[in-house]
Design a protein around this motif. Structure first.
Motif, short mmCIF file in Angstrom:
data_model
loop_
_atom_site.label_atom_id
_atom_site.label_comp_id
_atom_site.label_asym_id
_atom_site.label_seq_id
_atom_site.Cartn_x
_atom_site.Cartn_y
_atom_site.Cartn_z
N VAL A 212 0.65 -1.21 -0.11
CA VAL A 212 0.07 0.01 -0.09
C VAL A 212 0.82 1.27 0.07
O VAL A 212 0.60 2.32 -0.93
N LEU A 213 1.91 1.25 0.78
CA LEU A 213 2.69 2.47 0.85
C LEU A 213 3.47 2.51 -0.39
O LEU A 213 3.64 3.90 -0.84
N ALA A 216 1.07 4.28 -2.55
CA ALA A 216 0.79 5.42 -2.10
C ALA A 216 1.99 6.65 -2.80
O ALA A 216 1.47 7.55 -3.07
N LEU A 230 -6.09 0.60 3.28
CA LEU A 230 -5.10 -0.14 4.20
C LEU A 230 -6.21 -1.01 5.01
O LEU A 230 -6.98 -0.35 5.60
N TRP A 235 -3.03 -2.71 10.38
CA TRP A 235 -2.93 -1.64 11.09
C TRP A 235 -3.08 -1.93 12.69
O TRP A 235 -2.08 -1.49 13.52
N GLU A 242 -0.32 7.12 13.50
CA GLU A 242 0.03 8.22 12.64
C GLU A 242 1.23 8.93 12.63
O GLU A 242 1.94 8.78 11.66
N LEU A 245 3.61 6.17 11.23
CA LEU A 245 3.44 5.88 9.68
C LEU A 245 3.92 7.36 9.14
O LEU A 245 4.70 7.10 7.93
N ALA A 246 4.17 8.60 9.45
CA ALA A 246 4.65 9.60 8.80
C ALA A 246 5.93 9.49 8.77
O ALA A 246 6.58 9.75 8.07
N VAL A 249 6.86 6.80 6.24
CA VAL A 249 6.77 7.46 4.85
C VAL A 249 7.96 8.23 4.46
O VAL A 249 8.37 8.42 3.42
N GLU A 250 8.49 9.29 5.42
CA GLU A 250 9.50 10.28 5.22
C GLU A 250 10.83 9.13 4.77
O GLU A 250 11.41 9.39 3.88
#
Lengths: 274, 109
Positions: A212-213, A216, A230, A235, A242, A245-246, A249-250
């Motif tokens: 999924v990531l 995305a 998701l 999860w 969150e 997850l941030a 993602v970074e």
């Protein structure tokens, strides 16, 4: 389907399996066996040094076996012919797979999960079913891909509807046929249905997240551009939040710069060879 | 002030660029930093980093525009398109917000 018509299963794997079953055999013996095939060794080392594992300096097969584990190296040998097809005829899918491997590695490390390398490998292999389906049903699959663009269904749903199976099932089936360990087969089979995994649920949840990531982020192309939902069960299983997850993602976005370079390098070395 | 940064391959690193993040060894990401953030790159430093096997670095601003680079507007539009089938799903929605913030942060002026 008949496995014998599939891309070759290197004879080396049979020998490696019997060596691995024998408790007396050492990593060095197994490494020597793999190293006897230079083309194969080069391919394995290239993957072992890919951003999906994050080691960068794996110089020998025995090193790869120690760092990544015998199971992982064996899986890479088995799938090397599939990866070769991806590199040549489905570059987007290849990049999607590499990226998923990177994402899975980041998630597994952040959550301090055991078997990071296995999880990254499962993510690297999660879409091998697509290569097989496309290889066997080229025309049908092209129609199907065209349909995903206009219909509201996902690729996965359309495969079920039009082919009566889907790429995750085919991938899992292939893995079983290759005698890959369950910790790889289960995440491949259930990456679209985490709740269905009867064991190795955490690994399956990570591979689902990685898929999924990477969709995305828009990196690579897995057949359609749409991000799947998701799954809440994944999860919860990973205890995702969150803020975490941030961070993931970074870190993923940063590593994808290296991943793109890696993919470009492979393409340019392949071009000079042919 | 909005702070923005870009991850670039080492081959595009130029003297005068400023590191936006501590630089760590790729094989030991939790180890000590080789260079601290805020450090300005010089010709010899770039050369040394390259020899150390560093593949990419994060620098301040957005100094490199490559051919085919998209504007923030394009990127956000593509993001909307990719998430268009799951816009009602709350968890996936929060992922989208995170991606959106990242894009804005990395592309902002």
């Amino acid at each position: 389907m008949d496995t014998r018509t599939l891309p070759t299963l290197p004879g080396i794997v049979t020998k490696l399996n019997s060596l691995a079953d024998n408790e007396k055999s050492s990593i060095q013996e197994m490494a020597r066996l793999v190293s006897s095939d230079q083309v194969l060794s080069a391919r394995i080392l290239r993957l072992a040094n890919s951003p999906s594992y994050g080691f960068y300096r794996v110089a020998t097969i025995s090193n790869a076996m120690i760092l990544l584990g015998v199971d992982v190296v064996k899986s890479l040998i088995l799938s090397s012919s599939i990866f070769e097809i991806m590199e040549k005829s489905a570059l987007g899918l290849w990049e999607h797979s590499l990226g998923a491997g990177v994402a899975a590695n980041i998630i597994a490390k952040r959550l301090s999960l055991p078997d990071c390398e296995e999880i990254a490998t499962a993510a690297l292999l999660h879409d091998i079913g697509k290569v097989i389906v496309r290889l066997k049903l080229q025309d049908e699959y092209d129609v199907l891909l065209a349909k995903t663009a206009e219909s509201g269904s996902t690729l996965h749903e359309l495969e079920r509807e039009m082919l009566g199976t889907d790429h995750s099932e085919v991938g899992g089936w292939l893995g079983k046929n290759w005698f890959l360990p369950e910790k790889l087969v289960v995440p491949i089979t259930f990456h679209h249905n985490v709740a269905g995994a009867f064991c190795h649920q955490v690994k399956t949840a990570v591979v689902h997240f990685a898929d999924v990531l990477i969709k995305a982020s828009g990196f690579g192309f897995s057949g359609d551009p749409f991000v799947p939902a998701l799954q809440p069960v994944a999860w919860n299983m990973l205890g995702m939040t969150e803020p975490l997850l941030a961070e993931i993602v970074e870190e993923l976005e940063e590593k994808l710069v290296d991943t793109k370079n890696f993919s470009l390098e492979i393409q340019s070395t392949d071009e000079t060879k042919t | 002030m909005r702070f923005c940064m870009q991850r670039i391959p080492i081959s595009l690193a130029k003297p005068g660029m400023v590191l936006a993040k501590d630089l760590v060894r790729p094989e030991n990401p939790t180890g000590p930093a080789i260079c601290g953030k805020g450090m300005e790159l010089t010709e010899s430093l770039v050369e040394r980093l390259r020899n150390m096997g560093i593949q990419s670095i994060t620098v301040e601003g957005h100094p490199i525009w490559m051919e085919g680079d998209k504007t923030l507007e394009d990127l956000l539009q593509e993001l909307d398109h990719r998430f268009s089938r799951v816009s009602q799903d709350p968890l996936t929605r929060s992922l989208k917000d995170i991606c959106r913030k990242y894009l804005i942060n990395s592309m902002g002026e």
